[in-house]
Design an enzyme around this catalytic site. Structure first.
Site, PDB file in Angstrom:
ATOM      1  N   GLU A   1       0.819  -1.215   0.000  1.00  0.00           N
ATOM      2  CA  GLU A   1       0.000   0.000   0.000  1.00  0.00           C
ATOM      3  C   GLU A   1       0.853   1.266   0.000  1.00  0.00           C
ATOM      4  OE1 GLU A   1      -3.411   2.114   2.818  1.00  0.00           O
ATOM      5  OE2 GLU A   1      -2.264   0.428   3.585  1.00  0.00           O
TER       6      GLU A   1
ATOM      7  N   GLU B   1     -12.692   2.475   4.537  1.00  0.00           N
ATOM      8  CA  GLU B   1     -11.670   2.750   5.545  1.00  0.00           C
ATOM      9  C   GLU B   1     -11.638   4.247   5.762  1.00  0.00           C
ATOM     10  OE1 GLU B   1      -7.011   1.726   6.551  1.00  0.00           O
ATOM     11  OE2 GLU B   1      -7.542   2.702   4.678  1.00  0.00           O
TER      12      GLU B   1
END
Length: 263
Positions: A141, A238
């Site tokens: 990520e 998220e």
């Protein structure tokens, strides 16, 4: 594509032991989470009791509240990192989770950046064998370096370059729309550029990192770009809710049905 609830940012009004069931009670059957502050055996029991599927989990990345974001770039901690990766793969296998997220870490000023990237590449190649043997994939990520100064891989293009070096198809990209926007990059163009390596997607609006629809992110354009890229994985919510988590998720689902529970 299917919705996923992140238990690291949502349901934080509840203790960790209650979050899995809370997501299910809100109608969501898929969750993701950072490395939890609970024994792995207990996590397995909670997942099964709640009847949820785990779409992704993060390997241990250190003390997130203190600003740590992994140490896969630190050659002095390779043995520890590989032990932590093994634990994450074991938990993922036990709960039927297909993806383990690896955070690259913040730049270490005392070490040459090329050595850090080399360490990260070697660790990912090693980890790819372990993940493949377990029937899993790894994702890496990018995290914007405004919120996390000095993060080693702040842009999607940085991760794509890393994946080219790693050269293993079981290692893919986790794209977080918030981090892309925070770096000033066009989210839909970035999705198109990453089409061949997209392994997981997270969504929060920008600025603020709150509910989709509260900022400048064009959620409909993002979903269209993901569809055009052939992406069929998770759409992980998220974000930092501005309402109690269950109410917040219902509000998002009302505005964007594709981000709501599949009934």
């Amino acid at each position: 594509m299917y919705p996923v609830v992140n238990l690291g940012l949502l349901f934080t009004e509840l203790p960790w032991r209650r979050r899995f069931a809370a997501a299910a009670e809100t109608g969501f059957d898929r969750v993701e989470f950072p490395w939890p502050p609970l024994p792995p055996d207990e996590v397995t029991g909670l997942v099964r009791a709640a009847g949820v599927q785990v779409a992704l989990l993060n390997m241990d990345a250190g003390d997130l509240a203190a600003g740590q974001r992994g140490y896969s770039n630190d050659p002095r901690r390779t043995a520890r990192w590989r032990d932590d990766l093994r634990r994450a793969v074991e938990l993922a296998r036990d709960i039927g989770c297909p993806l383990v997220n690896v955070l690259a870490g913040r730049r270490l000023p005392e070490l040459d950046e090329r050595d850090q990237l080399s360490c990260l590449t070697d660790n990912l190649r090693w980890a790819a064998d372990l993940a493949e043997a377990a029937g899993l994939k790894l994702v890496v990520e990018p995290i914007n370096d405004h919120d996390i100064p000095g993060y080693l891989l702040p842009r999607v293009s940085d991760v794509i370059a890393l994946l080219d070096q790693v050269g293993r198809p079981v290692v893919e990209l986790q794209l977080d729309a918030y981090h892309v926007a925070a770096m000033g990059d066009d989210v839909t163009k970035t999705v198109a550029a990453a089409a061949g390596v997209l392994g997981h997607v997270q969504i929060a609006d920008f600025p603020g990192r709150h509910e989709p629809g509260t900022g400048a992110l064009d959620v409909d354009a993002l979903l269209a770009a993901l569809g055009a890229a052939g992406y069929d994985g998770g759409l992980a919510l998220e974000y930092v809710p501005t309402l109690p988590s269950a109410a917040s998720l219902r509000a998002v689902a009302a505005r964007y049905p594709r981000l709501g529970p599949i009934r």
